[in-house]
Design a protein around this motif. Sequence first.
Motif, short mmCIF file in Angstrom:
data_model
loop_
_atom_site.label_atom_id
_atom_site.label_comp_id
_atom_site.label_asym_id
_atom_site.label_seq_id
_atom_site.Cartn_x
_atom_site.Cartn_y
_atom_site.Cartn_z
N ALA A 181 0.84 -1.37 -0.07
CA ALA A 181 0.06 0.09 0.02
C ALA A 181 0.76 1.20 0.13
O ALA A 181 0.29 2.15 -0.50
CB ALA A 181 -0.89 -0.16 1.19
N ALA A 182 2.01 1.24 0.52
CA ALA A 182 2.94 2.55 0.51
C ALA A 182 3.51 2.81 -0.79
O ALA A 182 3.81 3.89 -1.07
CB ALA A 182 3.95 2.07 1.53
N ARG A 183 3.58 1.68 -1.52
CA ARG A 183 4.43 1.78 -2.99
C ARG A 183 3.55 0.93 -3.87
O ARG A 183 4.17 0.13 -4.42
CB ARG A 183 5.93 1.45 -2.89
CG ARG A 183 6.75 2.34 -1.79
CD ARG A 183 8.20 2.08 -1.88
NE ARG A 183 8.71 1.77 -3.19
CZ ARG A 183 9.38 2.98 -3.93
NH1 ARG A 183 9.38 4.24 -3.15
NH2 ARG A 183 9.91 2.74 -5.16
N PRO A 184 2.41 1.21 -4.42
CA PRO A 184 1.70 0.57 -5.35
C PRO A 184 2.51 0.91 -6.70
O PRO A 184 2.83 1.99 -7.05
CB PRO A 184 0.29 1.18 -5.29
CG PRO A 184 0.49 2.45 -4.84
CD PRO A 184 1.71 2.47 -3.83
N THR A 185 2.35 0.15 -7.57
CA THR A 185 2.95 -0.01 -8.89
C THR A 185 2.00 -0.46 -10.18
O THR A 185 1.31 -1.51 -9.79
CB THR A 185 4.36 -0.90 -8.93
OG1 THR A 185 5.15 -0.61 -7.88
CG2 THR A 185 4.92 -0.98 -10.38
N THR A 186 1.82 0.40 -11.27
CA THR A 186 1.04 -0.14 -12.23
C THR A 186 2.20 -0.07 -13.53
O THR A 186 2.96 0.44 -13.69
CB THR A 186 0.15 1.18 -12.58
OG1 THR A 186 -0.51 1.46 -11.55
CG2 THR A 186 -0.53 0.83 -13.60
N TYR A 187 1.67 -1.65 -14.11
CA TYR A 187 2.53 -1.55 -15.36
C TYR A 187 1.53 -1.78 -16.45
O TYR A 187 0.49 -2.19 -16.53
CB TYR A 187 3.25 -3.04 -15.13
CG TYR A 187 4.17 -3.36 -14.02
CD1 TYR A 187 5.40 -3.24 -14.16
CD2 TYR A 187 3.47 -3.90 -12.80
CE1 TYR A 187 6.32 -3.39 -12.94
CE2 TYR A 187 4.43 -4.14 -11.61
CZ TYR A 187 5.79 -3.78 -11.93
OH TYR A 187 6.54 -4.14 -10.71
N THR A 212 5.47 3.72 -10.21
CA THR A 212 5.69 3.39 -8.74
C THR A 212 5.17 4.65 -7.86
O THR A 212 5.87 5.77 -7.97
CB THR A 212 6.92 2.96 -8.49
OG1 THR A 212 7.14 1.74 -9.19
CG2 THR A 212 6.75 2.49 -6.87
N LEU A 213 4.05 4.85 -7.12
CA LEU A 213 3.69 5.73 -6.31
C LEU A 213 4.41 5.78 -5.04
O LEU A 213 3.97 4.72 -4.16
CB LEU A 213 2.32 6.08 -6.42
CG LEU A 213 1.72 7.14 -5.45
CD1 LEU A 213 2.14 8.52 -6.03
CD2 LEU A 213 0.08 7.09 -5.58
N ASP A 214 5.16 6.76 -4.32
CA ASP A 214 5.74 6.69 -3.01
C ASP A 214 4.76 7.52 -2.44
O ASP A 214 4.95 8.72 -2.46
CB ASP A 214 7.14 7.29 -3.22
CG ASP A 214 7.76 7.29 -1.73
OD1 ASP A 214 6.89 6.90 -0.62
OD2 ASP A 214 8.86 7.13 -1.68
N LEU A 220 5.77 10.18 -7.89
CA LEU A 220 5.39 9.11 -8.79
C LEU A 220 6.92 8.81 -9.57
O LEU A 220 7.35 9.78 -10.29
CB LEU A 220 4.50 9.50 -9.92
CG LEU A 220 4.14 8.68 -10.78
CD1 LEU A 220 3.52 7.33 -10.08
CD2 LEU A 220 3.25 9.23 -11.73
N ALA A 221 7.27 7.78 -9.60
CA ALA A 221 8.59 7.26 -10.51
C ALA A 221 7.89 6.49 -11.43
O ALA A 221 7.18 5.69 -11.31
CB ALA A 221 9.24 6.54 -9.44
N THR A 222 8.41 6.73 -12.80
CA THR A 222 7.96 6.72 -14.10
C THR A 222 9.32 5.88 -14.68
O THR A 222 10.10 6.49 -14.69
CB THR A 222 7.27 7.48 -15.05
OG1 THR A 222 6.16 7.93 -14.23
CG2 THR A 222 6.97 6.85 -16.19
#
Length: 374
Positions: A181-187, A212-214, A220-222
């Motif tokens: 929950a702290a770092r959800p990632t979407t691919y 990845t959302l911190d 937001l890291a892309t």
Amino acid sequence: MARFDRYLISQLMVLFGFFSLVLVMVYWVNKAVGLFDQLIADGQSATVFLEFSALTLPRVVQIVLPISAFIATVYTINRLSRESELVVVQATGFSSFRLARPVLAFGLAVAIFLSLLSHILVPAAARQLAERESEIARNISARFFSDGSFLHPTEGLTLYIREIEPSGEMVDLFLSDQRNAARPTTYTARRALLLRSDEGPRLLMYDGMAQTLDRDANKLATTSFTDFTYDISALIGDFGNRKPAVGELTTGQLLRADPRLIAQTGSNPAQFKAAAHGRIAEPFLAMVTALVGFSCLLLGGFSRFGIWRQIVFAVVLLVVIKVLDNAVVDIARKDSSLVALMYLPVVVGLAVSAVILWISEHPALFRRRRQEAS
């Protein structure tokens, strides 16, 4: 073979077949209920249920036959005793050891049939059952990858595939991993393939992006990628790289103890040898159960008031022999040099039967000793 031998063997075989059928049905129905719930819950057809039930039957028969041999022997000898047939035969000069000859032949016949089960049918059925379970599991895992709908293989994971081509290639894939929950990632990926490797199934994505959302830093890291591998073995299991079990191997493979097979099964040479010699020795325990039951019933004469004490004594002896069998199996699995101990329960059972038969021929000797002691 004497006429009495043929008569007694025929009586034993008839009752053995009857009790085997009853016990197999009871045991099989009990197993089939759980199997039915499991397969129907997975959406399998009745044909698959019948196939799985048939593949479990050899093992059920292997478990039941020694029990049936004991019950058939006790029931037959008890009936012959109550109807005074054994008294008449003994009056003609048949000793206890001579009376045991047809019982020994009956036990050997059961042991031979059990050997066929142990060496051929049970391993083959176990191997086929494992392969069918793996095949069905692969089909179940494939249901995680269907196009045109949002899928949730596990909690916190969402998967969407726009299209799956006939070649198996996935087009326009979306994968949201919310398990952290702290770092959800979407691919997202334009194309993807499902691969099976030695480490388990992998999802190989091409021409995509990972976001990845911190939440703590609110950033937001892309990351764009040409290809990216995502481990999904924890989600759908590793069904493509099934390792054989010891029970699926042939007796020859167990005796050879090939290091490659030992490594595949995760066992050791002692376990291989113990399993092989167990298949050789275990069928003869059925012969022991028949002889122990017969010899115990000859103790104490032939009373019309029942032989429950002799039956209980026989059951206690068989329990002791089975405990000994379990103990020597554990020892042999740890030390291959002690594998000869696997045959000790059979030798002990035959020796106990011989001693009881000798005692049944000399009842006056023990009666005289009790009188002298009193």
